[in-house]
Write a protein that holds these residues in place. Structure first.
Motif, PDB file in Angstrom:
ATOM      1  N   MET A   1       0.701  -1.179  -0.038  1.00 48.47           N
ATOM      2  CA  MET A   1      -0.167  -0.409  -0.113  1.00 48.47           C
ATOM      3  C   MET A   1       0.766   0.994  -0.227  1.00 48.47           C
ATOM      4  O   MET A   1       1.930   1.595   0.714  1.00 48.47           O
ATOM      5  N   ASP A   2       0.925   2.569  -0.861  1.00 55.10           N
ATOM      6  CA  ASP A   2       2.193   3.396  -1.191  1.00 55.10           C
ATOM      7  C   ASP A   2       1.071   4.532  -0.671  1.00 55.10           C
ATOM      8  O   ASP A   2      -0.399   5.269  -0.154  1.00 55.10           O
ATOM      9  N   MET A   3       1.303   4.608   0.494  1.00 54.21           N
ATOM     10  CA  MET A   3       1.044   5.496   1.742  1.00 54.21           C
ATOM     11  C   MET A   3       1.728   7.448   1.378  1.00 54.21           C
ATOM     12  O   MET A   3       2.461   7.740   2.583  1.00 54.21           O
ATOM     13  N   ARG A   4       1.863   7.876   0.088  1.00 54.79           N
ATOM     14  CA  ARG A   4       2.160   9.127   0.141  1.00 54.79           C
ATOM     15  C   ARG A   4       1.481   9.856   0.516  1.00 54.79           C
ATOM     16  O   ARG A   4       0.036  10.330   0.599  1.00 54.79           O
ATOM     17  N   SER A   5       2.597  10.573   1.116  1.00 56.19           N
ATOM     18  CA  SER A   5       1.631  12.440   1.898  1.00 56.19           C
ATOM     19  C   SER A   5       2.320  13.507   0.966  1.00 56.19           C
ATOM     20  O   SER A   5       2.895  13.364   0.308  1.00 56.19           O
ATOM     21  N   THR A   6       0.824  14.415   0.573  1.00 63.17           N
ATOM     22  CA  THR A   6       0.865  15.382   0.451  1.00 63.17           C
ATOM     23  C   THR A   6       1.845  16.173   1.152  1.00 63.17           C
ATOM     24  O   THR A   6       2.027  16.325   1.845  1.00 63.17           O
ATOM     25  N   ALA A   7       3.080  17.206   0.276  1.00 60.95           N
ATOM     26  CA  ALA A   7       4.158  17.589   1.360  1.00 60.95           C
ATOM     27  C   ALA A   7       3.212  19.761   1.085  1.00 60.95           C
ATOM     28  O   ALA A   7       3.593  19.859  -0.307  1.00 60.95           O
ATOM     29  N   PHE A   8       2.831  19.700   2.401  1.00 61.45           N
ATOM     30  CA  PHE A   8       1.762  21.108   3.089  1.00 61.45           C
ATOM     31  C   PHE A   8       3.737  22.147   2.856  1.00 61.45           C
ATOM     32  O   PHE A   8       4.189  21.468   4.027  1.00 61.45           O
ATOM     33  N   SER A   9       3.796  22.446   2.495  1.00 59.92           N
ATOM     34  CA  SER A   9       5.167  23.843   2.967  1.00 59.92           C
ATOM     35  C   SER A   9       4.298  24.976   3.818  1.00 59.92           C
ATOM     36  O   SER A   9       5.198  25.260   4.357  1.00 59.92           O
ATOM     37  N   HIS A  10       2.678  25.062   3.610  1.00 58.09           N
ATOM     38  CA  HIS A  10       2.495  25.996   4.531  1.00 58.09           C
ATOM     39  C   HIS A  10       1.764  26.137   5.687  1.00 58.09           C
ATOM     40  O   HIS A  10       1.365  24.529   5.152  1.00 58.09           O
ATOM     41  N   ARG A  11       1.711  26.122   6.745  1.00 57.00           N
ATOM     42  CA  ARG A  11       0.163  26.050   7.627  1.00 57.00           C
ATOM     43  C   ARG A  11      -0.809  26.221   7.311  1.00 57.00           C
ATOM     44  O   ARG A  11      -1.207  26.784   6.382  1.00 57.00           O
ATOM     45  N   ASN A  12      -1.891  25.496   8.298  1.00 60.58           N
ATOM     46  CA  ASN A  12      -2.719  25.225   7.168  1.00 60.58           C
ATOM     47  C   ASN A  12      -3.876  26.578   8.113  1.00 60.58           C
ATOM     48  O   ASN A  12      -4.690  26.286   9.273  1.00 60.58           O
ATOM     49  N   LEU A  13      -3.663  28.027   7.239  1.00 60.09           N
ATOM     50  CA  LEU A  13      -4.395  29.320   7.789  1.00 60.09           C
ATOM     51  C   LEU A  13      -5.825  28.823   7.974  1.00 60.09           C
ATOM     52  O   LEU A  13      -6.345  30.261   9.141  1.00 60.09           O
ATOM     53  N   PRO A  14      -6.708  28.569   7.390  1.00 60.50           N
ATOM     54  CA  PRO A  14      -8.010  28.277   7.734  1.00 60.50           C
ATOM     55  C   PRO A  14      -8.578  27.645   9.218  1.00 60.50           C
ATOM     56  O   PRO A  14      -8.927  28.794   9.696  1.00 60.50           O
ATOM     57  N   ARG A  15      -7.951  27.018   9.300  1.00 62.09           N
ATOM     58  CA  ARG A  15      -7.486  25.919  10.878  1.00 62.09           C
ATOM     59  C   ARG A  15      -7.101  26.720  11.391  1.00 62.09           C
ATOM     60  O   ARG A  15      -7.950  27.029  12.932  1.00 62.09           O
ATOM     61  N   LEU A  16      -5.892  27.810  11.460  1.00 60.81           N
ATOM     62  CA  LEU A  16      -5.270  28.810  12.569  1.00 60.81           C
ATOM     63  C   LEU A  16      -6.382  29.623  12.806  1.00 60.81           C
ATOM     64  O   LEU A  16      -6.415  29.650  13.644  1.00 60.81           O
ATOM     65  N   LEU A  17      -6.434  29.982  11.904  1.00 62.97           N
ATOM     66  CA  LEU A  17      -8.158  31.110  11.809  1.00 62.97           C
ATOM     67  C   LEU A  17      -9.102  30.781  12.941  1.00 62.97           C
ATOM     68  O   LEU A  17      -9.663  31.502  14.000  1.00 62.97           O
ATOM     69  N   LEU A  18      -9.623  29.759  12.415  1.00 58.42           N
ATOM     70  CA  LEU A  18     -10.795  28.786  12.987  1.00 58.42           C
ATOM     71  C   LEU A  18     -10.589  28.945  14.851  1.00 58.42           C
ATOM     72  O   LEU A  18     -11.399  28.984  15.950  1.00 58.42           O
ATOM     73  N   GLN A  19      -9.419  28.367  14.456  1.00 58.84           N
ATOM     74  CA  GLN A  19      -8.049  28.113  16.580  1.00 58.84           C
ATOM     75  C   GLN A  19      -8.135  29.297  17.143  1.00 58.84           C
ATOM     76  O   GLN A  19      -9.226  29.218  18.355  1.00 58.84           O
ATOM     77  N   ALA A  20      -7.822  30.491  15.805  1.00 62.41           N
ATOM     78  CA  ALA A  20      -7.838  31.716  16.887  1.00 62.41           C
ATOM     79  C   ALA A  20      -8.809  32.264  17.151  1.00 62.41           C
ATOM     80  O   ALA A  20      -9.357  32.011  18.366  1.00 62.41           O
ATOM     81  N   ARG A  21     -10.274  31.961  16.555  1.00 64.70           N
ATOM     82  CA  ARG A  21     -11.593  32.701  16.550  1.00 64.70           C
ATOM     83  C   ARG A  21     -12.180  31.783  17.928  1.00 64.70           C
ATOM     84  O   ARG A  21     -12.978  32.526  18.299  1.00 64.70           O
ATOM     85  N   GLU A  22     -12.439  30.336  17.805  1.00 68.01           N
ATOM     86  CA  GLU A  22     -12.422  29.728  18.957  1.00 68.01           C
ATOM     87  C   GLU A  22     -11.713  29.966  20.069  1.00 68.01           C
ATOM     88  O   GLU A  22     -13.100  30.059  21.373  1.00 68.01           O
ATOM     89  N   ALA A  23     -10.623  30.640  19.853  1.00 69.27           N
ATOM     90  CA  ALA A  23      -9.802  30.836  21.320  1.00 69.27           C
ATOM     91  C   ALA A  23     -10.639  32.397  22.114  1.00 69.27           C
ATOM     92  O   ALA A  23     -10.882  31.969  23.225  1.00 69.27           O
TER      93      ALA A  23
END
Length: 146
Positions: A1-23
């Motif tokens: 089974m090939d388990m390649r991961s996509t190489a993101f070079s940037h952090r997940n901005l939408p998730r960080l914005l949601l996390q900041a909002r929730e905080a």
């Protein structure tokens, strides 16, 4: 089974914005719930508290609530005696919304603790850093506008 991961070079901005909002909202929500307000209802009251009587389209834009959802939110708020809706005297096709005395009282009560939290953030982060955060968010929003 090939388990390649996509190489993101940037952090997940939408998730960080949601996390900041929730905080940030984590400090506000308990007060809102004490007064039986949803996040959306509070955003509407805040807009009305800042601007007085406002046309529904502007409420939708400033409170960031889509039209169909806004209709339900406003109906519940009207039922609970927080807002009053009326026809725009200059254009009968438009509806104007304003906070009732009870709605204004809630804005006054809640804004005190919310502003205190912003003062705390300003002291913890520093006035300049918080101002920079506001500026960067405004720039990001403007950049992504169609």
């Amino acid at each position: 089974m090939d388990m390649r991961s996509t190489a993101f070079s940037h952090r997940n901005l939408p998730r960080l914005l949601l996390q900041a909002r929730e905080a940030v909202m984590g400090h506000t929500r308990p007060s809102l719930r004490e007064h039986a307000l949803s996040d959306q209802q509070w955003r509407v009251l805040r807009v009305l508290g800042e601007h007085g009587a406002v046309e529904t389209g502007r409420v939708a834009r400033e409170a960031f609530i889509l039209g169909p959802s806004l209709t339900g939110v406003l109906a519940r708020m009207e039922r609970d005696g927080l807002i009053a809706r009326s026809r725009d005297p200059e254009d009968q096709r438009r509806t104007v919304v304003e906070a009732t005395a009870r709605g204004h009282q809630l804005v006054t009560q809640l804004s005190t603790s919310i502003e205190a939290h912003y003062v705390w953030m300003e002291e913890a982060m520093g006035k300049e850093k918080l101002a920079q955060l506001y500026q960067l968010l405004d720039e990001l929003i403007a950049l992504e506008q169609p």
